[in-house]
Scaffold this motif. Sequence first.
Motif, PDB file in Angstrom:
ATOM      1  N   LEU A  99       0.726  -1.059  -0.101  1.00 53.28           N
ATOM      2  CA  LEU A  99       0.228  -0.164   0.050  1.00 53.28           C
ATOM      3  C   LEU A  99       0.855   1.364  -0.037  1.00 53.28           C
ATOM      4  CD1 LEU A  99      -2.596   1.401   0.334  1.00 53.28           C
ATOM      5  CD2 LEU A  99      -2.545   1.150   2.757  1.00 53.28           C
ATOM      6  N   GLY A 100       1.868   1.135   0.932  1.00 54.11           N
ATOM      7  CA  GLY A 100       2.685   2.430   0.848  1.00 54.11           C
ATOM      8  C   GLY A 100       3.429   2.574  -0.091  1.00 54.11           C
ATOM      9  N   GLN A 101       3.997   1.490  -0.891  1.00 55.60           N
ATOM     10  CA  GLN A 101       4.870   1.777  -1.846  1.00 55.60           C
ATOM     11  C   GLN A 101       4.063   2.269  -3.181  1.00 55.60           C
ATOM     12  OE1 GLN A 101       8.273  -1.922  -1.086  1.00 55.60           O
ATOM     13  NE2 GLN A 101       6.589  -2.256  -2.439  1.00 55.60           N
ATOM     14  N   LEU A 102       3.028   1.700  -3.525  1.00 59.07           N
ATOM     15  CA  LEU A 102       2.160   2.131  -4.533  1.00 59.07           C
ATOM     16  C   LEU A 102       1.368   3.458  -4.504  1.00 59.07           C
ATOM     17  CD1 LEU A 102       0.229  -1.325  -5.474  1.00 59.07           C
ATOM     18  CD2 LEU A 102       2.322  -0.087  -6.450  1.00 59.07           C
ATOM     19  N   LEU A 103       1.086   3.921  -3.382  1.00 57.83           N
ATOM     20  CA  LEU A 103       0.666   5.287  -3.105  1.00 57.83           C
ATOM     21  C   LEU A 103       2.063   6.392  -3.448  1.00 57.83           C
ATOM     22  CD1 LEU A 103      -1.339   5.125   0.205  1.00 57.83           C
ATOM     23  CD2 LEU A 103      -2.202   5.453  -2.241  1.00 57.83           C
ATOM     24  N   LEU A 104       3.147   5.767  -2.759  1.00 55.49           N
ATOM     25  CA  LEU A 104       4.413   6.902  -3.140  1.00 55.49           C
ATOM     26  C   LEU A 104       4.830   6.656  -4.322  1.00 55.49           C
ATOM     27  CD1 LEU A 104       6.812   8.267  -2.134  1.00 55.49           C
ATOM     28  CD2 LEU A 104       7.912   6.100  -1.720  1.00 55.49           C
ATOM     29  N   VAL A 105       4.678   5.523  -5.406  1.00 57.10           N
ATOM     30  CA  VAL A 105       5.228   5.316  -6.704  1.00 57.10           C
ATOM     31  C   VAL A 105       4.371   6.096  -7.539  1.00 57.10           C
ATOM     32  CG1 VAL A 105       3.910   3.457  -7.411  1.00 57.10           C
ATOM     33  CG2 VAL A 105       6.302   3.961  -8.335  1.00 57.10           C
ATOM     34  N   GLY A 106       3.061   6.224  -7.127  1.00 54.52           N
ATOM     35  CA  GLY A 106       2.125   7.055  -7.863  1.00 54.52           C
ATOM     36  C   GLY A 106       2.436   8.341  -8.104  1.00 54.52           C
ATOM     37  N   TYR A 107       2.750   8.991  -6.900  1.00 49.73           N
ATOM     38  CA  TYR A 107       3.471  10.625  -6.733  1.00 49.73           C
ATOM     39  C   TYR A 107       4.463  10.519  -7.491  1.00 49.73           C
ATOM     40  CZ  TYR A 107      -0.086  11.583  -3.282  1.00 49.73           C
ATOM     41  OH  TYR A 107      -1.669  11.907  -2.605  1.00 49.73           O
ATOM     42  N   VAL A 108       5.628   9.530  -7.373  1.00 48.91           N
ATOM     43  CA  VAL A 108       6.826   9.556  -8.082  1.00 48.91           C
ATOM     44  C   VAL A 108       6.612   9.498  -9.585  1.00 48.91           C
ATOM     45  CG1 VAL A 108       9.025   8.362  -8.618  1.00 48.91           C
ATOM     46  CG2 VAL A 108       8.117   8.673  -6.114  1.00 48.91           C
ATOM     47  N   PHE A 126       5.237  12.729 -11.242  1.00 50.02           N
ATOM     48  CA  PHE A 126       6.580  13.563 -11.431  1.00 50.02           C
ATOM     49  C   PHE A 126       7.427  13.234 -12.788  1.00 50.02           C
ATOM     50  CE2 PHE A 126      11.036  14.406 -10.662  1.00 50.02           C
ATOM     51  CZ  PHE A 126      11.070  15.894 -10.728  1.00 50.02           C
ATOM     52  N   ILE A 127       7.551  12.104 -12.763  1.00 55.81           N
ATOM     53  CA  ILE A 127       8.572  11.598 -13.832  1.00 55.81           C
ATOM     54  C   ILE A 127       7.985  11.530 -15.454  1.00 55.81           C
ATOM     55  CG2 ILE A 127       9.554   9.490 -14.976  1.00 55.81           C
ATOM     56  CD1 ILE A 127      10.060   8.318 -11.868  1.00 55.81           C
ATOM     57  N   PHE A 128       6.723  11.306 -15.289  1.00 56.07           N
ATOM     58  CA  PHE A 128       6.032  11.479 -16.567  1.00 56.07           C
ATOM     59  C   PHE A 128       5.511  12.799 -17.131  1.00 56.07           C
ATOM     60  CE2 PHE A 128       3.357   7.386 -16.020  1.00 56.07           C
ATOM     61  CZ  PHE A 128       4.464   6.697 -16.142  1.00 56.07           C
ATOM     62  N   ASP A 129       6.012  13.822 -16.044  1.00 67.21           N
ATOM     63  CA  ASP A 129       5.867  15.393 -16.485  1.00 67.21           C
ATOM     64  C   ASP A 129       7.278  15.660 -16.910  1.00 67.21           C
ATOM     65  OD1 ASP A 129       3.350  15.499 -16.215  1.00 67.21           O
ATOM     66  OD2 ASP A 129       3.283  16.080 -14.215  1.00 67.21           O
ATOM     67  N   SER A 130       8.500  14.839 -16.605  1.00 68.66           N
ATOM     68  CA  SER A 130       9.845  15.225 -16.951  1.00 68.66           C
ATOM     69  C   SER A 130       9.870  15.185 -18.272  1.00 68.66           C
ATOM     70  CB  SER A 130      10.646  14.626 -15.920  1.00 68.66           C
ATOM     71  OG  SER A 130      12.001  14.674 -16.416  1.00 68.66           O
ATOM     72  N   ASP A 131      10.998  16.314 -18.703  1.00 66.96           N
ATOM     73  CA  ASP A 131      11.408  16.307 -20.153  1.00 66.96           C
ATOM     74  C   ASP A 131      12.898  16.158 -20.104  1.00 66.96           C
ATOM     75  OD1 ASP A 131      11.229  16.457 -22.733  1.00 66.96           O
ATOM     76  OD2 ASP A 131      11.545  18.623 -23.021  1.00 66.96           O
ATOM     77  N   SER A 132      13.427  15.304 -19.231  1.00 70.55           N
ATOM     78  CA  SER A 132      14.855  15.163 -19.042  1.00 70.55           C
ATOM     79  C   SER A 132      15.203  13.370 -19.087  1.00 70.55           C
ATOM     80  CB  SER A 132      15.133  15.417 -17.647  1.00 70.55           C
ATOM     81  OG  SER A 132      16.598  14.873 -17.591  1.00 70.55           O
ATOM     82  N   ILE A 175       9.420   3.894 -18.824  1.00 70.80           N
ATOM     83  CA  ILE A 175       9.447   3.398 -17.476  1.00 70.80           C
ATOM     84  C   ILE A 175       8.644   2.095 -17.297  1.00 70.80           C
ATOM     85  CG2 ILE A 175       9.058   3.976 -15.076  1.00 70.80           C
ATOM     86  CD1 ILE A 175      11.387   5.596 -16.359  1.00 70.80           C
ATOM     87  N   PRO A 176       7.451   2.174 -17.792  1.00 71.72           N
ATOM     88  CA  PRO A 176       6.665   0.705 -17.628  1.00 71.72           C
ATOM     89  C   PRO A 176       7.146  -0.353 -18.488  1.00 71.72           C
ATOM     90  CG  PRO A 176       5.065   2.618 -18.101  1.00 71.72           C
ATOM     91  CD  PRO A 176       6.579   3.181 -18.238  1.00 71.72           C
ATOM     92  N   LEU A 177       7.601  -0.036 -19.570  1.00 76.16           N
ATOM     93  CA  LEU A 177       8.165  -0.931 -20.451  1.00 76.16           C
ATOM     94  C   LEU A 177       9.588  -1.756 -19.801  1.00 76.16           C
ATOM     95  CD1 LEU A 177       7.491   0.041 -24.086  1.00 76.16           C
ATOM     96  CD2 LEU A 177       6.492  -1.461 -23.007  1.00 76.16           C
ATOM     97  N   ALA A 178      10.570  -0.575 -19.289  1.00 83.83           N
ATOM     98  CA  ALA A 178      11.757  -1.007 -18.763  1.00 83.83           C
ATOM     99  C   ALA A 178      11.466  -1.870 -17.513  1.00 83.83           C
ATOM    100  CB  ALA A 178      12.472   0.096 -18.507  1.00 83.83           C
ATOM    101  N   GLY A 179      10.526  -1.658 -16.597  1.00 81.42           N
ATOM    102  CA  GLY A 179      10.248  -2.377 -15.357  1.00 81.42           C
ATOM    103  C   GLY A 179       9.819  -3.479 -15.853  1.00 81.42           C
TER     104      GLY A 179
END
Length: 247
Positions: A45-54, A57-63, A129-133
């Motif tokens: 529960l904690g990991q998935l809630l955290l990864v949702g926020y992470v 942020f990553i999906f909005d990144s252009d780096s 990220i999803p495919l690499a995962g």
Amino acid sequence: MSETIQTISLTNLAIAFIPVVIVIGILVKWSLDAKNAVYAVSRMLGQLLLVGYVLAFIFDSDSGWLIFGILVVMVFASSWIALGVIKTDRMAFFGYSLMAILLGGGLVLIVITQGVVKLDPWYLPRYMIPLAGMIFANAMNSVSLVAERVSAELSRGEPYANARNIAFSASLIPITNSLLAVGLVSLPGMMTGQILSGVSPLIAARYQIMVMCMIYGSSGIASALFLVFAKQQLIKGASQVADNNDK
């Protein structure tokens, strides 16, 4: 199909934990390890809630450098976790695991992201990220299975060629079963998610075929490379275990 995926409220999400509570109740009733189950569910529960926020942020990144850094962490983490089954010096096998997952998973990742879906830019986070995962996770599981099985076969006195073949075949059993069952026994997660979000089942099926090919390829290539790279160390490790058992 223009429907959008239904948003699950927190109240409705709580209902999903009813079956979990029932299972934990059975564990308590039968004096089994309920604490570990509670810990596992709480951690999930904690990991998935955290990864949702992470991920937001990553999906909005252009780096591209950020995405590359995440891929590096994935490879190193999966290479280390895969060796949890090793009974001898785990660090001695880390380099072999790293090379196997990096080369096996990395090759498949390049083929899929640049040859199949043709990401532009190459690091498009929502896809990369999803495919690499999925690729590195399946390569990790395959290396873990093959390392455990080849060690067990060598400790029983099997010649390396026989132990290698048995281990390689065993490492492919889970993904082979998935290939046989897909569409008949279950709809895989990615396909289900796309259908729920309104994507045509025909398009979702194409994506799922791609996913099944990439996880089969990454699993098989990574485990084969590990067996090739770690041959001498595996034989040495099996000899050490045999010597310790004789003492």
